[in-house]
Motif scaffolding. Structure first.
Motif, PDB file in Angstrom:
ATOM      1  N   ARG A 271       5.216  -7.917  -7.813  1.00 31.82           N
ATOM      2  CA  ARG A 271       6.238  -8.644  -8.563  1.00 31.82           C
ATOM      3  C   ARG A 271       7.120  -9.507  -7.677  1.00 31.82           C
ATOM      4  O   ARG A 271       7.449 -10.645  -8.024  1.00 31.82           O
ATOM      5  N   GLU A 272       7.528  -8.946  -6.509  1.00 32.15           N
ATOM      6  CA  GLU A 272       8.455  -9.687  -5.662  1.00 32.15           C
ATOM      7  C   GLU A 272       7.836 -10.958  -5.105  1.00 32.15           C
ATOM      8  O   GLU A 272       8.556 -11.898  -4.736  1.00 32.15           O
ATOM      9  N   GLU A 273       6.517 -11.018  -5.035  1.00 33.72           N
ATOM     10  CA  GLU A 273       5.824 -12.218  -4.546  1.00 33.72           C
ATOM     11  C   GLU A 273       5.255 -13.048  -5.694  1.00 33.72           C
ATOM     12  O   GLU A 273       4.685 -14.116  -5.446  1.00 33.72           O
ATOM     13  N   ARG A 274       5.383 -12.532  -6.905  1.00 35.07           N
ATOM     14  CA  ARG A 274       4.786 -13.182  -8.078  1.00 35.07           C
ATOM     15  C   ARG A 274       3.304 -13.470  -7.819  1.00 35.07           C
ATOM     16  O   ARG A 274       2.799 -14.571  -8.072  1.00 35.07           O
ATOM     17  N   ALA A 275       2.622 -12.437  -7.300  1.00 33.82           N
ATOM     18  CA  ALA A 275       1.220 -12.598  -6.920  1.00 33.82           C
ATOM     19  C   ALA A 275       0.363 -11.513  -7.549  1.00 33.82           C
ATOM     20  O   ALA A 275       0.853 -10.425  -7.880  1.00 33.82           O
ATOM     21  N   ARG A 276      -0.912 -11.830  -7.718  1.00 32.39           N
ATOM     22  CA  ARG A 276      -1.900 -10.883  -8.217  1.00 32.39           C
ATOM     23  C   ARG A 276      -3.102 -10.927  -7.280  1.00 32.39           C
ATOM     24  O   ARG A 276      -3.584 -12.008  -6.941  1.00 32.39           O
ATOM     25  N   HIS A 277      -3.562  -9.749  -6.861  1.00 32.61           N
ATOM     26  CA  HIS A 277      -4.680  -9.675  -5.928  1.00 32.61           C
ATOM     27  C   HIS A 277      -5.847  -8.954  -6.592  1.00 32.61           C
ATOM     28  O   HIS A 277      -5.695  -7.819  -7.058  1.00 32.61           O
ATOM     29  N   ARG A 278      -7.006  -9.600  -6.636  1.00 34.36           N
ATOM     30  CA  ARG A 278      -8.180  -8.998  -7.255  1.00 34.36           C
ATOM     31  C   ARG A 278      -8.748  -7.881  -6.385  1.00 34.36           C
ATOM     32  O   ARG A 278      -8.634  -7.903  -5.156  1.00 34.36           O
ATOM     33  N   PHE A 279      -9.367  -6.913  -7.038  1.00 35.12           N
ATOM     34  CA  PHE A 279     -10.028  -5.831  -6.316  1.00 35.12           C
ATOM     35  C   PHE A 279     -11.098  -6.417  -5.405  1.00 35.12           C
ATOM     36  O   PHE A 279     -11.859  -7.301  -5.794  1.00 35.12           O
ATOM     37  N   GLY A 280     -11.166  -5.899  -4.193  1.00 37.32           N
ATOM     38  CA  GLY A 280     -12.142  -6.384  -3.230  1.00 37.32           C
ATOM     39  C   GLY A 280     -11.602  -7.419  -2.270  1.00 37.32           C
ATOM     40  O   GLY A 280     -12.282  -7.758  -1.297  1.00 37.32           O
ATOM     41  N   THR A 281     -10.382  -7.925  -2.512  1.00 42.73           N
ATOM     42  CA  THR A 281      -9.791  -8.913  -1.617  1.00 42.73           C
ATOM     43  C   THR A 281      -8.952  -8.218  -0.549  1.00 42.73           C
ATOM     44  O   THR A 281      -8.546  -7.063  -0.688  1.00 42.73           O
ATOM     45  N   THR A 282      -8.674  -8.969   0.522  1.00 36.59           N
ATOM     46  CA  THR A 282      -7.848  -8.426   1.610  1.00 36.59           C
ATOM     47  C   THR A 282      -6.440  -8.107   1.126  1.00 36.59           C
ATOM     48  O   THR A 282      -5.867  -7.074   1.487  1.00 36.59           O
ATOM     49  N   GLY A 283      -5.891  -8.984   0.298  1.00 35.54           N
ATOM     50  CA  GLY A 283      -4.545  -8.755  -0.218  1.00 35.54           C
ATOM     51  C   GLY A 283      -4.462  -7.472  -1.028  1.00 35.54           C
ATOM     52  O   GLY A 283      -3.483  -6.715  -0.924  1.00 35.54           O
ATOM     53  N   TYR A 284      -5.479  -7.221  -1.824  1.00 35.71           N
ATOM     54  CA  TYR A 284      -5.522  -5.985  -2.611  1.00 35.71           C
ATOM     55  C   TYR A 284      -5.502  -4.781  -1.679  1.00 35.71           C
ATOM     56  O   TYR A 284      -4.712  -3.851  -1.855  1.00 35.71           O
ATOM     57  N   ALA A 285      -6.382  -4.766  -0.689  1.00 29.46           N
ATOM     58  CA  ALA A 285      -6.497  -3.619   0.214  1.00 29.46           C
ATOM     59  C   ALA A 285      -5.197  -3.380   0.974  1.00 29.46           C
ATOM     60  O   ALA A 285      -4.765  -2.227   1.137  1.00 29.46           O
ATOM     61  N   GLU A 286      -4.555  -4.450   1.425  1.00 29.42           N
ATOM     62  CA  GLU A 286      -3.327  -4.297   2.203  1.00 29.42           C
ATOM     63  C   GLU A 286      -2.202  -3.719   1.362  1.00 29.42           C
ATOM     64  O   GLU A 286      -1.513  -2.779   1.788  1.00 29.42           O
ATOM     65  N   HIS A 287      -2.000  -4.259   0.176  1.00 26.88           N
ATOM     66  CA  HIS A 287      -0.912  -3.772  -0.679  1.00 26.88           C
ATOM     67  C   HIS A 287      -1.206  -2.374  -1.211  1.00 26.88           C
ATOM     68  O   HIS A 287      -0.309  -1.524  -1.298  1.00 26.88           O
ATOM     69  N   TYR A 288      -2.450  -2.130  -1.555  1.00 27.65           N
ATOM     70  CA  TYR A 288      -2.817  -0.806  -2.064  1.00 27.65           C
ATOM     71  C   TYR A 288      -2.599   0.249  -0.973  1.00 27.65           C
ATOM     72  O   TYR A 288      -2.075   1.336  -1.237  1.00 27.65           O
ATOM     73  N   THR A 289      -2.989  -0.081   0.243  1.00 26.28           N
ATOM     74  CA  THR A 289      -2.799   0.842   1.368  1.00 26.28           C
ATOM     75  C   THR A 289      -1.330   1.190   1.537  1.00 26.28           C
ATOM     76  O   THR A 289      -0.967   2.369   1.699  1.00 26.28           O
ATOM     77  N   ARG A 290      -0.464   0.184   1.514  1.00 24.64           N
ATOM     78  CA  ARG A 290       0.966   0.440   1.690  1.00 24.64           C
ATOM     79  C   ARG A 290       1.517   1.330   0.582  1.00 24.64           C
ATOM     80  O   ARG A 290       2.346   2.208   0.829  1.00 24.64           O
ATOM     81  N   ARG A 291       1.046   1.128  -0.643  1.00 24.33           N
ATOM     82  CA  ARG A 291       1.558   1.921  -1.755  1.00 24.33           C
ATOM     83  C   ARG A 291       1.112   3.380  -1.666  1.00 24.33           C
ATOM     84  O   ARG A 291       1.894   4.296  -1.924  1.00 24.33           O
ATOM     85  N   VAL A 292      -0.134   3.592  -1.311  1.00 28.18           N
ATOM     86  CA  VAL A 292      -0.621   4.962  -1.142  1.00 28.18           C
ATOM     87  C   VAL A 292       0.133   5.652  -0.008  1.00 28.18           C
ATOM     88  O   VAL A 292       0.536   6.818  -0.127  1.00 28.18           O
ATOM     89  N   MET A 293       0.335   4.956   1.098  1.00 30.43           N
ATOM     90  CA  MET A 293       1.065   5.539   2.214  1.00 30.43           C
ATOM     91  C   MET A 293       2.490   5.898   1.815  1.00 30.43           C
ATOM     92  O   MET A 293       3.023   6.941   2.217  1.00 30.43           O
ATOM     93  N   GLU A 294       3.114   5.065   1.025  1.00 31.63           N
ATOM     94  CA  GLU A 294       4.479   5.346   0.586  1.00 31.63           C
ATOM     95  C   GLU A 294       4.515   6.553  -0.345  1.00 31.63           C
ATOM     96  O   GLU A 294       5.392   7.418  -0.232  1.00 31.63           O
ATOM     97  N   MET A 295       3.552   6.628  -1.273  1.00 29.14           N
ATOM     98  CA  MET A 295       3.499   7.773  -2.184  1.00 29.14           C
ATOM     99  C   MET A 295       3.293   9.075  -1.421  1.00 29.14           C
ATOM    100  O   MET A 295       4.045  10.047  -1.588  1.00 29.14           O
ATOM    101  N   ALA A 296       2.275   9.114  -0.565  1.00 23.25           N
ATOM    102  CA  ALA A 296       2.013  10.323   0.203  1.00 23.25           C
ATOM    103  C   ALA A 296       3.155  10.625   1.157  1.00 23.25           C
ATOM    104  O   ALA A 296       3.491  11.794   1.391  1.00 23.25           O
TER     105      ALA A 296
END
Length: 254
Positions: free
Chosen positions: A116-141
């Motif tokens: 939301r803060e970047e007003r961006a959407r990243h499709r599954f399989g893209t680098t942007g998806y992997a980077e943001h998803y990784t950060r969110r999982v790390m924050e949750m855990a």
């Protein structure tokens, strides 16, 4: 032939050896106290919800562990605009102060990841998806491990649809690396839900007496199937966290 500086170095007295400062004897790490009432917080989507609904009737007859339901169906890590699992994890860990936090999520995470803060959407399989998803999982855990709780991240199971199963394996790789970096224990469910050739396994046992443990949609589990996953979870939790084992017990004993 030695050069002048080499000859001088050879004739020089060896440097004095400075004795090391005496070290204080290392103190053993304090033993973790086994809680009288072990609280397990279960977080995730409909997979985790099904696990809770199957485990709760079994565990409520025991003095411990106490299973807390922090699940919500049709949610995922990708859509923080719908349900932000980072803040939810933080709040539920603070509220319930569990000794063990279990995550099982991702079946809905093949939609575009919204930032939301970047007003961006990243499709599954893209680098942007992997980077943001990784950060969110790390924050949750991280919310779990930094509170002093132990954390387990259950991997996604094999899926009946081949294309879906392939995507799940990619997502599992992202989740595992991120969760382990944050200090969580990764528990694989792929092998337990696959046959010897790695194919989707809907039932177990001899063909004449096979027992179904996957639901008709090829994604979720039957009640008995969730108990099989629960047994895997409890066994792995006890193996990785021996001090919690007395509070967990064995699910087969229920």
């Amino acid at each position: 032939m030695l050069l002048g500086w080499q000859m001088a170095a050879a004739r020089a007295e060896p440097p004095a050896v400075v004795p090391p400062e005496p070290k204080e004897p290392e103190r053993p790490a304090p033993a973790r106290v086994v809680p009288d009432r072990l609280t397990v917080l279960l977080l995730g989507d409909s997979l985790a919800q099904g696990l809770f609904l199957s485990l709760h009737p079994v565990l409520r007859r025991r003095p411990t562990p106490r299973l807390v339901n922090g699940t919500l169906h049709a949610t995922g890590v990708t859509r923080t605009d719908e349900h932000d699992w980072r803040s939810v994890t933080h709040d539920l860990v603070a509220l319930h102060q569990p000794q063990l936090v279990v995550f099982w999520i991702g079946a809905n995470d093949f939609r575009p990841l919204v930032v939301r803060e970047e007003r961006a959407r990243h499709r599954f399989g893209t680098t942007g998806y992997a980077e943001h998803y990784t950060r969110r999982v790390m924050e949750m855990a991280g919310h779990a491990t930094q509170s002093g709780a132990r954390a387990i991240w259950l991997g996604l199971p094999n899926m009946r649809e081949a294309q879906f199963a392939g995507a799940v394996r990619q997502l599992n790789a992202i989740q595992q690396a991120a969760a382990e970096t944050a200090g969580a224990v990764w528990v694989d469910t792929w092998e337990a839900t696959s046959d010897a050739e790695g194919r989707y396994l809907p039932a177990v046992g001899e063909p004449s007496a096979a027992r179904t443990f996957r639901a008709e949609d090829g994604v979720h589990f039957t009640g008995w199937g969730y108990l099989r996953i629960g047994s895997l979870l409890f066994d792995q939790a006890a193996a990785h966290f021996p001090d919690l084992a007395p509070g967990l017990g064995r699910l087969a004993e229920a």
